[in-house]
Scaffold this motif. Structure first.
Motif, PDB file in Angstrom:
ATOM      1  N   LYS A   1      -2.142  18.379  -7.164  1.00  0.00           N
ATOM      2  CA  LYS A   1      -3.069  17.233  -7.204  1.00  0.00           C
ATOM      3  C   LYS A   1      -2.449  16.091  -6.382  1.00  0.00           C
ATOM      4  O   LYS A   1      -1.789  15.201  -6.925  1.00  0.00           O
ATOM      5  CB  LYS A   1      -3.322  16.787  -8.649  1.00  0.00           C
ATOM      6  CG  LYS A   1      -4.461  15.776  -8.797  1.00  0.00           C
ATOM      7  CD  LYS A   1      -4.702  15.481 -10.265  1.00  0.00           C
ATOM      8  CE  LYS A   1      -5.807  14.465 -10.474  1.00  0.00           C
ATOM      9  NZ  LYS A   1      -7.132  14.977 -10.038  1.00  0.00           N
ATOM     10  N   ASN A   2      -2.662  16.138  -5.067  1.00  0.00           N
ATOM     11  CA  ASN A   2      -1.970  15.189  -4.203  1.00  0.00           C
ATOM     12  C   ASN A   2      -2.826  14.631  -3.062  1.00  0.00           C
ATOM     13  O   ASN A   2      -2.348  13.868  -2.239  1.00  0.00           O
ATOM     14  CB  ASN A   2      -0.723  15.838  -3.602  1.00  0.00           C
ATOM     15  CG  ASN A   2      -1.034  17.124  -2.858  1.00  0.00           C
ATOM     16  OD1 ASN A   2      -2.115  17.270  -2.274  1.00  0.00           O
ATOM     17  ND2 ASN A   2      -0.097  18.067  -2.882  1.00  0.00           N
ATOM     18  N   ARG A   3      -4.092  15.008  -3.004  1.00  0.00           N
ATOM     19  CA  ARG A   3      -4.938  14.591  -1.884  1.00  0.00           C
ATOM     20  C   ARG A   3      -5.413  13.155  -2.083  1.00  0.00           C
ATOM     21  O   ARG A   3      -5.767  12.741  -3.190  1.00  0.00           O
ATOM     22  CB  ARG A   3      -6.129  15.542  -1.741  1.00  0.00           C
ATOM     23  CG  ARG A   3      -6.952  15.316  -0.480  1.00  0.00           C
ATOM     24  CD  ARG A   3      -7.780  16.564  -0.121  1.00  0.00           C
ATOM     25  NE  ARG A   3      -8.718  16.905  -1.170  1.00  0.00           N
ATOM     26  CZ  ARG A   3      -9.992  16.459  -1.228  1.00  0.00           C
ATOM     27  NH1 ARG A   3     -10.441  15.646  -0.285  1.00  0.00           N
ATOM     28  NH2 ARG A   3     -10.783  16.848  -2.197  1.00  0.00           N
TER      29      ARG A   3
ATOM     30  N   TRP B   1       2.205   9.747 -10.011  1.00  0.00           N
ATOM     31  CA  TRP B   1       1.481   9.764 -11.294  1.00  0.00           C
ATOM     32  C   TRP B   1       0.725  11.083 -11.451  1.00  0.00           C
ATOM     33  O   TRP B   1       0.762  11.711 -12.508  1.00  0.00           O
ATOM     34  CB  TRP B   1       0.515   8.582 -11.349  1.00  0.00           C
ATOM     35  CG  TRP B   1      -0.362   8.575 -12.560  1.00  0.00           C
ATOM     36  CD1 TRP B   1      -0.086   8.070 -13.791  1.00  0.00           C
ATOM     37  CD2 TRP B   1      -1.685   9.129 -12.646  1.00  0.00           C
ATOM     38  NE1 TRP B   1      -1.142   8.264 -14.649  1.00  0.00           N
ATOM     39  CE2 TRP B   1      -2.138   8.917 -13.970  1.00  0.00           C
ATOM     40  CE3 TRP B   1      -2.521   9.776 -11.743  1.00  0.00           C
ATOM     41  CZ2 TRP B   1      -3.404   9.330 -14.403  1.00  0.00           C
ATOM     42  CZ3 TRP B   1      -3.773  10.190 -12.171  1.00  0.00           C
ATOM     43  CH2 TRP B   1      -4.200   9.973 -13.486  1.00  0.00           C
ATOM     44  N   ALA B   2       0.020  11.498 -10.392  1.00  0.00           N
ATOM     45  CA  ALA B   2      -0.740  12.750 -10.451  1.00  0.00           C
ATOM     46  C   ALA B   2       0.198  13.945 -10.634  1.00  0.00           C
ATOM     47  O   ALA B   2      -0.102  14.877 -11.402  1.00  0.00           O
ATOM     48  CB  ALA B   2      -1.580  12.913  -9.190  1.00  0.00           C
ATOM     49  N   HIS B   3       1.318  13.937  -9.945  1.00  0.00           N
ATOM     50  CA  HIS B   3       2.304  15.017 -10.082  1.00  0.00           C
ATOM     51  C   HIS B   3       2.819  15.083 -11.510  1.00  0.00           C
ATOM     52  O   HIS B   3       2.942  16.174 -12.095  1.00  0.00           O
ATOM     53  CB  HIS B   3       3.458  14.774  -9.106  1.00  0.00           C
ATOM     54  CG  HIS B   3       4.492  15.856  -9.109  1.00  0.00           C
ATOM     55  ND1 HIS B   3       5.487  15.925 -10.077  1.00  0.00           N
ATOM     56  CD2 HIS B   3       4.690  16.908  -8.282  1.00  0.00           C
ATOM     57  CE1 HIS B   3       6.250  16.971  -9.829  1.00  0.00           C
ATOM     58  NE2 HIS B   3       5.789  17.594  -8.748  1.00  0.00           N
TER      59      HIS B   3
ATOM     60  N   ASN C   1       0.821  -1.207   0.000  1.00  0.00           N
ATOM     61  CA  ASN C   1       0.000   0.000   0.000  1.00  0.00           C
ATOM     62  C   ASN C   1       0.857   1.261   0.000  1.00  0.00           C
ATOM     63  O   ASN C   1       0.508   2.255  -0.644  1.00  0.00           O
ATOM     64  CB  ASN C   1      -0.947  -0.012   1.202  1.00  0.00           C
ATOM     65  CG  ASN C   1      -2.142  -0.919   0.980  1.00  0.00           C
ATOM     66  OD1 ASN C   1      -2.577  -1.113  -0.150  1.00  0.00           O
ATOM     67  ND2 ASN C   1      -2.667  -1.484   2.057  1.00  0.00           N
ATOM     68  N   GLU C   2       1.967   1.238   0.710  1.00  0.00           N
ATOM     69  CA  GLU C   2       2.892   2.365   0.679  1.00  0.00           C
ATOM     70  C   GLU C   2       3.327   2.646  -0.763  1.00  0.00           C
ATOM     71  O   GLU C   2       3.345   3.788  -1.223  1.00  0.00           O
ATOM     72  CB  GLU C   2       4.113   2.054   1.548  1.00  0.00           C
ATOM     73  CG  GLU C   2       5.120   3.177   1.642  1.00  0.00           C
ATOM     74  CD  GLU C   2       4.862   4.151   2.778  1.00  0.00           C
ATOM     75  OE1 GLU C   2       5.496   5.220   2.797  1.00  0.00           O
ATOM     76  OE2 GLU C   2       4.032   3.827   3.664  1.00  0.00           O
ATOM     77  N   ALA C   3       3.663   1.584  -1.478  1.00  0.00           N
ATOM     78  CA  ALA C   3       4.062   1.738  -2.876  1.00  0.00           C
ATOM     79  C   ALA C   3       2.912   2.274  -3.718  1.00  0.00           C
ATOM     80  O   ALA C   3       3.105   3.137  -4.590  1.00  0.00           O
ATOM     81  CB  ALA C   3       4.548   0.404  -3.431  1.00  0.00           C
ATOM     82  N   ALA C   4       1.693   1.781  -3.456  1.00  0.00           N
ATOM     83  CA  ALA C   4       0.526   2.218  -4.220  1.00  0.00           C
ATOM     84  C   ALA C   4       0.252   3.697  -4.019  1.00  0.00           C
ATOM     85  O   ALA C   4      -0.011   4.444  -4.978  1.00  0.00           O
ATOM     86  CB  ALA C   4      -0.692   1.391  -3.819  1.00  0.00           C
ATOM     87  N   PHE C   5       0.328   4.156  -2.768  1.00  0.00           N
ATOM     88  CA  PHE C   5       0.028   5.556  -2.478  1.00  0.00           C
ATOM     89  C   PHE C   5       1.118   6.477  -3.015  1.00  0.00           C
ATOM     90  O   PHE C   5       0.832   7.566  -3.524  1.00  0.00           O
ATOM     91  CB  PHE C   5      -0.141   5.760  -0.973  1.00  0.00           C
ATOM     92  CG  PHE C   5      -1.175   4.856  -0.337  1.00  0.00           C
ATOM     93  CD1 PHE C   5      -2.192   4.274  -1.092  1.00  0.00           C
ATOM     94  CD2 PHE C   5      -1.127   4.569   1.020  1.00  0.00           C
ATOM     95  CE1 PHE C   5      -3.125   3.435  -0.516  1.00  0.00           C
ATOM     96  CE2 PHE C   5      -2.066   3.730   1.608  1.00  0.00           C
ATOM     97  CZ  PHE C   5      -3.055   3.159   0.838  1.00  0.00           C
ATOM     98  N   LYS C   6       2.367   6.048  -2.922  1.00  0.00           N
ATOM     99  CA  LYS C   6       3.457   6.833  -3.501  1.00  0.00           C
ATOM    100  C   LYS C   6       3.303   6.928  -5.016  1.00  0.00           C
ATOM    101  O   LYS C   6       3.474   7.996  -5.616  1.00  0.00           O
ATOM    102  CB  LYS C   6       4.811   6.208  -3.154  1.00  0.00           C
ATOM    103  CG  LYS C   6       5.266   6.436  -1.718  1.00  0.00           C
ATOM    104  CD  LYS C   6       6.601   5.764  -1.426  1.00  0.00           C
ATOM    105  CE  LYS C   6       7.739   6.371  -2.226  1.00  0.00           C
ATOM    106  NZ  LYS C   6       9.043   5.749  -1.866  1.00  0.00           N
TER     107      LYS C   6
END
Length: 414
Positions: free
Chosen positions: A137-139, A128-130, A118-123
């Motif tokens: 776009k980071n929320r 990707w958004a950045h 999950n850490e990898a997924a959220f990072k």
């Protein structure tokens, strides 16, 4: 320092008291120490037998010491254990290909635990958004009462304050909404959201399946707001709900999915799955792991995956889930003052406490342990059933009989 004295100490028998003496007190294990297991059977240091319906918290999908998995581990142990990520290895490549062939995913990242996946997924979601929409776009939007791991990032994404109190300051730009509340999701998901994270079936939150309309709405909202939909299938995946992964039963495809627990049947391994387009936001050196995807873990997971990913196996999970649910509903009906009902999907079920007995589920699991039946909790009000996926009809009948004995003895005392 007297080294010989230390060596002699290490030869002394270990007991449950040893845990209190030498272990950091972040767990409160049972009073007995398991030493041997086979299938759903477990024995402690004194030779007492237990029927284990915990599945190692949905980890041991094939039960304790399944022979085919033991053979895969031993065979690989004679070949290659670890080479570091300066190299790749055959078992991890085979496992990645099997996962990609069986799911929506095209790329896989392997690590050691669900929290790391999950850490990898959220990072990855933030990166990707950045890359595509800029730094604002980071929320991340998640659900109350969810559970996504124990790192500071993942425990903050999980919406349970009891796991974050005292660890502040927490990572910012993480908001929570009620699970299964479509209107709350519409209000929370805006253009600054990079990811929406959800468990298709909440585990720690009380064995709560997502409403199909809820997941479909999240998918539409993510599409509209250019956000990634992340499914945490750490607990509900790998056959647990009767399909290989829970998203398949809902017909809602995520952008990123995480898997762990039953993927290795107890051998530590986890995976983050995604598409090629999203995966491109990670590059060499942007994320990593020392042990993730090592040959031993991958060889075990390959055999586990091969065993579970068969139509006849998954069909049996559906049938066993129906039988277990009927058994629990029968118990709930016979003890209406104690239980309000049963909920869940497949072999991920919760027996819900009722009325004046709310908050006392732990007392029943303790009474069950005395009868030789091992059960879990999901919060204070739900007895959680996540047995090995190979649970038999006889196991279910035996479990019901032991549960009834436990309830009767507990009621006599209360």
């Amino acid at each position: 320092m007297n080294m010989s004295a230390n060596i002699g100490k290490n030869d002394e028998p270990v007991t449950r008291q040893t845990f209190d003496d030498v272990m950091v007190p972040v767990f409160a294990p049972a009073s007995f120490v398991p030493v041997r297991g086979s299938g759903l059977d477990l024995w402690d240091q004194n030779g007492k037998h237990y029927l284990d319906l915990t599945g190692g918290i949905a980890v041991s999908g094939l039960g304790h010491t399944p022979p085919e998995i033991v053979d895969a581990l031993v065979e690989q142990a004679k070949k290659l254990w670890h080479v570091s990520n300066y190299f790749t290895n055959e078992p991890v490549l085979k496992l990645a290909r099997a996962l990609a062939d069986a799911t929506f995913a095209e790329k896989v990242f392997f690590c050691n635990s669900g929290g790391e996946a999950n850490e990898a997924a959220f990072k990855l979601a933030r990166k990707w958004a950045h890359d595509h929409f800029g730094e604002k776009k980071n929320r991340i939007v998640s659900c109350y009462h969810s559970f996504h791991g124990r790192t500071l990032f993942t425990v903050t994404v999980g919406g349970q304050s009891k796991y974050t109190e005292g660890f502040e300051p927490l990572p910012p730009r993480i908001d929570h909404i009620p699970f299964n509340d479509i209107e709350a999701a519409r209000a929370a998901i805006d253009d600054d959201v990079c990811a929406v994270v959800v468990e298709p079936v909440q585990g720690e939150g009380g064995i709560l399946p997502a409403d199909p309309d809820y997941l479909r709405s999240l998918r539409r909202l993510c599409n509209e707001k250019n956000a990634l939909l992340v499914f945490d299938e750490i607990q509900c995946g790998m056959g647990r709900t009767g399909t290989l992964f829970a998203y398949m039963g809902y017909g809602v495809v995520p952008d990123i999915m995480t898997s762990a627990k039953a993927l290795g049947n107890g051998f530590p391994i986890a995976a983050m799955l995604t598409t090629s387009e999203i995966a491109r936001s990670f590059s060499v050196g942007s994320h990593g792991t020392t042990y993730g995807g090592n040959p031993l873990a991958a060889a075990v997971a390959c055999k586990v995956f091969e065993t579970i990913n068969r139509p006849e196996f998954l069909q049996r999970v559906v049938e066993a889930g129906e039988k277990l649910k009927f058994s629990l509903e029968r118990v709930a009906a016979d003890y209406p003052d104690v239980f309000s009902g049963v909920r869940g999907k497949g072999l991920m079920l919760g027996l819900v406490m009722s009325g004046k007995y709310q908050g006392r589920a732990k007392e029943i699991t303790a009474a069950a342990e005395k009868q030789g039946l091992l059960l879990l909790l999901a919060g204070y009000d739900v007895i959680r059933y996540v047995p090995a996926l190979v649970v038999s009809d006889e196991h279910i009948e035996q479990g019901e009989a032991l549960l009834r004995k436990a309830i009767d003895s507990w009621l006599e005392e209360n």
